[in-house]
Design an enzyme around this catalytic site. Structure first.
Site, PDB file in Angstrom:
ATOM      1  N   PHE A   1      -3.922 -26.143 -36.002  1.00 46.27           N
ATOM      2  CA  PHE A   1      -4.353 -27.330 -35.721  1.00 46.27           C
ATOM      3  C   PHE A   1      -4.979 -26.581 -34.137  1.00 46.27           C
ATOM      4  O   PHE A   1      -6.442 -26.776 -33.433  1.00 46.27           O
ATOM      5  CB  PHE A   1      -3.168 -28.752 -34.858  1.00 46.27           C
TER       6      PHE A   1
ATOM      7  N   LEU B   1       0.152 -17.867 -30.907  1.00 46.28           N
ATOM      8  CA  LEU B   1       0.400 -19.489 -30.867  1.00 46.28           C
ATOM      9  C   LEU B   1       1.815 -19.646 -32.154  1.00 46.28           C
ATOM     10  O   LEU B   1       1.604 -20.924 -32.103  1.00 46.28           O
ATOM     11  CB  LEU B   1      -0.833 -20.287 -30.861  1.00 46.28           C
TER      12      LEU B   1
ATOM     13  N   TYR C   1      13.940 -26.183 -31.692  1.00 42.67           N
ATOM     14  CA  TYR C   1      11.960 -25.859 -31.053  1.00 42.67           C
ATOM     15  C   TYR C   1      12.599 -25.980 -29.713  1.00 42.67           C
ATOM     16  O   TYR C   1      11.874 -24.241 -28.657  1.00 42.67           O
ATOM     17  CB  TYR C   1      11.407 -26.915 -30.971  1.00 42.67           C
TER      18      TYR C   1
END
Ligand code: UDP
Length: 318
Positions: free
Chosen positions: A11, A77, A149
C-alpha cells in the site's frame, strides 16, 4: 539517482514508487507479494526507469545483487503491517524485520547507500503517555499476539542503530502512525477499509471493544511527503522521527463519520476488543515539524472521500 524500495508493491510502497518516478529517480522495487500485490505496480512497469524484482529478503541476497548495484537510497518498508496480516504471518514478520533488515543494512554498507527504516508507532505498544514522543520507550508485551510485529520492529530499529554506530552508515528511522489511502487491501482488516466496505455494502460496522480507544489517521500523500523529506534531507542522519497525523479520534466516532459519508443504513455493532489493542495513540510530531519542516495537510474528511471513491471504483470494476 537510484532508489530501492523494499515492500514496493504494498500500500505505502507503491505510492512511494510512483512519487519517486514522478521526481525522476530510477526505482527498483522488491516484494515477495505475501501482503503486497503486483496490481499496485502494474501501471509502472512500462516505465523504463522502474524495475520490479520478486524476492524474499530473508533469503541470501547474492542472486539479485547485480540488479542492485549503484543503489544510492533504500526505503526499507518490507513487512506485513496490519494486525490481521502480522497475526497470519507472524514468523515471516519477525524474519523480514530481522534477517531481512540485516540483508538490507549490509547492502547499504556495501553500496554506501542511505537507509530509511520504516518503523511503527507499535514500538510504543499500549502507551502510558500521550502524545507519544520519540524519546518514549514504550509499553510492549513481547509474548502477546502483537509481539511478533512490535518486537520485530524494535529489533529492526536496534539493528539499524548498531550499523550506524559501528559502521557509520547513513540512516534514519521513521515511526509511521496509522496511515490510510487508496490501495489498502479489502481484506487487510484495518479499521478504515473495514468500515468503508461495511458501510458501502450495507453490512454492520464492526467496532471492537467500546470504540473509545483512539487513533490518529494520516493520509498516504502526507506520509509520502514526510518519508521523502526524511530520506533526502541530509540533516536527518541518525535520527528517529515520528510521522503521523496528530488529529486523535475515537474509533466509534470514525465509524459514525464513515457511515454518514457513505450515506449508509448499516448498523454499528460491538465485538470484543482484540488482546493488547492499544487504548490510545497520537503522535507528537514536533520533531518532524522542526527537522523536516513537515506537517500533514490532508484533512480526514478529504482523505476519507478519496478512499471511499476508490473503493467504489474498485468494486464497480469487479
Ligand atoms: N478496529 C475496529 N473495527 C475493525 C477494525 C479495527 O474497531 O473492524 C479497531 C481496532 O481494534 C483498533 C483500531 O480500530 O483499536 C485501529 O485498528 P487497525 O487494525 O486499523 O490498526 P492498529 O492501530 O490497531 O494497528
Amino acid at each position: 539517482m537510484k532508489v530501492l524500495v523494499t515492500g514496493g508493491a504494498g500500500f505505502i510502497g507503491s505510492h512511494l514508487c510512483e512519487y519517486l518516478l514522478s521526481q525522476n529517480y530510477e526505482v527498483v522495487c522488491i516484494d515477495n507479494y505475501i501482503t503486497g500485490t503486483s496490481d499496485n505496480i502494474k501501471h509502472l512497469l512500462d516505465d523504463e526507469r522502474f524495475k520490479s524484482i520478486e524476492f524474499d529478503l530473508t533469503q541470501n541476497i547474492f542472486p539479485i545483487l547485480s540488479k542492485l548495484s549503484g543503489i544510492n537510497y533504500i526505503f526499507h518498508l518490507a513487512s506485513p503491517a496490519s494486525p490481521v496480516d502480522y497475526t497470519n504471518y507472524a514468523i515471516e514478520t519477525l524474519m523480514v524485520n530481522s534477517a531481512g533488515t540485516y540483508n538490507i543494512l549490509d547492502l547499504a554498507l556495501k553500496n554506501r547507500a542511505k537507509v530509511l527504516l520504516a518503523s511503527t508507532s507499535e514500538v510504543y505498544g499500549d502507551p502510558n503517555v500521550s502524545p507519544q514522543k520519540e524519546t518514549y520507550w514504550g509499553n510492549v508485551n513481547s509474548v502477546g499476539p502483537r509481539g511478533c510485529y512490535d518486537e520485530a520492529k524494535r529489533f529492526a530499529e536496534a539493528l539499524t542503530m548498531a550499523f550506524y554506530r559501528k559502521y557509520e552508515i547513513d540512516m534514519v528511522i521513521i515511526r509511521i502512525f496509522n496511515t490510510f489511502g487508496p490501495r489498502m487491501r479489502k481484506e487487510d482488516g484495518r479499521v478504515v477499509p473495514n468500515f468503508i466496505q461495511q458501510a458501502l455494502s450495507g453490512k454492520p460496522l464492526t467496532v471492537y471493544g467500546d470504540g473509545l480507544q483512539t487513533r490518529s489517521f494520516c493520509y498516504v500523500d502526507d506520509l509520502i511527503d514526510g518519508l521523502t523529506k526524511a530520506m533526502f534531507l541530509e540533516k536527518t542522519r541518525g535520527e528517529v522521527v515520528n510521522l503521523g497525523n496528530p488529529n486523535e479520534m475515537k474509533v466509534i466516532d470514525l465509524a459514525k463519520q464513515i457511515k454518514e459519508m457513505c450515506a449508509s443504513n448499516s448498523e454499528i455493532i460491538f465485538l470484543p476488543l482484540p488482546e493488547d489493542d492499544p487504548l490510545q495513540r497520537k503522535p507528537d510530531i514536533e520533531k518532524a515539524k522542526k527537522i523536516l519542516g513537515w506537517n500533514p495537510k490532508v484533512p480526514l474528511d478529504d482523505g476519507l472521500k478519496y478512499v471511499i471513491k476508490w473503493f467504489e471504483r474498485v468494486d464497480s470494476l469487479r
